[in-house]
Design a protein around this motif. Structure first.
Motif, mmCIF file in Angstrom:
data_model
loop_
_atom_site.group_PDB
_atom_site.id
_atom_site.type_symbol
_atom_site.label_atom_id
_atom_site.label_comp_id
_atom_site.label_asym_id
_atom_site.label_seq_id
_atom_site.Cartn_x
_atom_site.Cartn_y
_atom_site.Cartn_z
ATOM 1 N N ARG A 164 34.356 40.510 37.264
ATOM 2 C CA ARG A 164 33.232 41.259 37.836
ATOM 3 C C ARG A 164 31.937 40.473 37.740
ATOM 4 O O ARG A 164 31.111 40.512 38.658
ATOM 5 N N PHE A 204 31.399 47.921 40.331
ATOM 6 C CA PHE A 204 31.556 46.693 41.110
ATOM 7 C C PHE A 204 30.314 46.405 41.953
ATOM 8 O O PHE A 204 29.833 45.272 42.022
ATOM 9 N N THR A 209 30.541 42.487 43.192
ATOM 10 C CA THR A 209 31.872 41.910 43.029
ATOM 11 C C THR A 209 32.618 41.900 44.360
ATOM 12 O O THR A 209 32.681 42.926 45.042
ATOM 13 N N ARG A 214 37.948 42.448 42.893
ATOM 14 C CA ARG A 214 38.239 43.866 42.636
ATOM 15 C C ARG A 214 39.753 44.097 42.607
ATOM 16 O O ARG A 214 40.269 44.812 41.737
#
Length: 251
Positions: A164, A204, A209, A214
């Motif tokens: 992340r 996220f 991200t 993910r």
């Protein structure tokens, strides 16, 4: 030093996300911090890695003065906005690296840091610096991302955090935290492992991200052993996380 460049690259463009973050600015969490520290009105406090300024603002309402530091200028700019919005004028903001603080020994009554230690490239040096500038009898408060004790969770959950956020260094489990604390001139009053949840996709999104990372996060979660999954339930809209809270006094 260390990952400074990566931290600035990741957090500078997203500074406003952290000022507005309901996780970092959670009122119940901030009140628990104040209750744990029980600051005196004449205290001088240092907020290490202030981010969006939530810790500094909470302390500023209870103490004489606060110094809020961060290595990312954009974060300090957001924290200043937050202070102006609340008409708080007893916070000094400055760029500082926790690994090499430009403060005298025994300068602060309180040193606090929330959601930051996992970014410190040399955690032992950083913690020594935080203790150095703390007065004897002064209080150290830390709240940071943590992982459940055990080799699997200590490895795999840190992999997830790094996917992340490329500036992530390490989230310490309670057993590892206790080893770090034993090396410091502190009397530990209380530690607690707190189970929380990351709401998705906000967790996220806050760090931007990408989709590939993910998906890799969920691949790792699905590959955990049954025992580890018991400590880390997850779904499409959440991931379980842990935080470790420390309140200690300098000897």
């Amino acid at each position: 030093m260390g990952n400074q460049t990566e931290v600035k690259k990741n957090f500078g463009p997203r500074a406003s996300n952290y000022r507005l973050s309901s996780t970092h600015g959670n009122p119940a969490d901030l009140q628990r911090m104040i209750d744990r520290i029980n600051p005196s009105s004449g205290a001088i406090a240092l907020d290490v890695a202030t981010g969006g300024g939530h810790t500094a603002l909470a302390l500023a309402k209870c103490v004489k003065d606060v110094v809020a530091i961060d290595i990312t200028p954009e974060m300090l700019a957001e924290a200043k906005i937050a202070a102006r919005e609340e008409n708080i004028d007893n916070i000094a903001f400055q760029v500082e690296d926790v690994h090499d603080l430009n403060f005298k020994d025994h300068q602060f009554d309180i040193v606090a840091s929330r959601f930051a230690v996992h970014h410190f490239s040399d955690v032992k040096k950083a913690l020594k610096e935080m203790c150095r500038v703390l007065k004897p009898g002064g209080k150290l408060y830390i709240l940071d991302c943590s992982v459940f004790d055990g080799e699997e969770s200590e490895e795999k959950i840190n992999q997830i955090e790094l996917l992340r956020d490329s500036s992530h260094q390490f989230s310490y489990s309670p057993r590892l935290w206790l080893q770090l604390l034993e090396e410091l001139p502190l009397t530990v009053h209380k530690t607690e492992l707190l189970q929380e949840k990351y709401e998705l996709p906000q967790w996220f999104d806050r760090m931007g991200t990408d989709e590939k990372h993910r998906e890799e996060v969920f691949r790792i979660l699905n590959s955990l052993t049954a025992e580890c999954k018991e400590n880390y339930p997850f779904g499409k809209d959440y991931i379980t996380t842990y935080r470790f809270e420390i309140i200690a006094a300098k000897n």
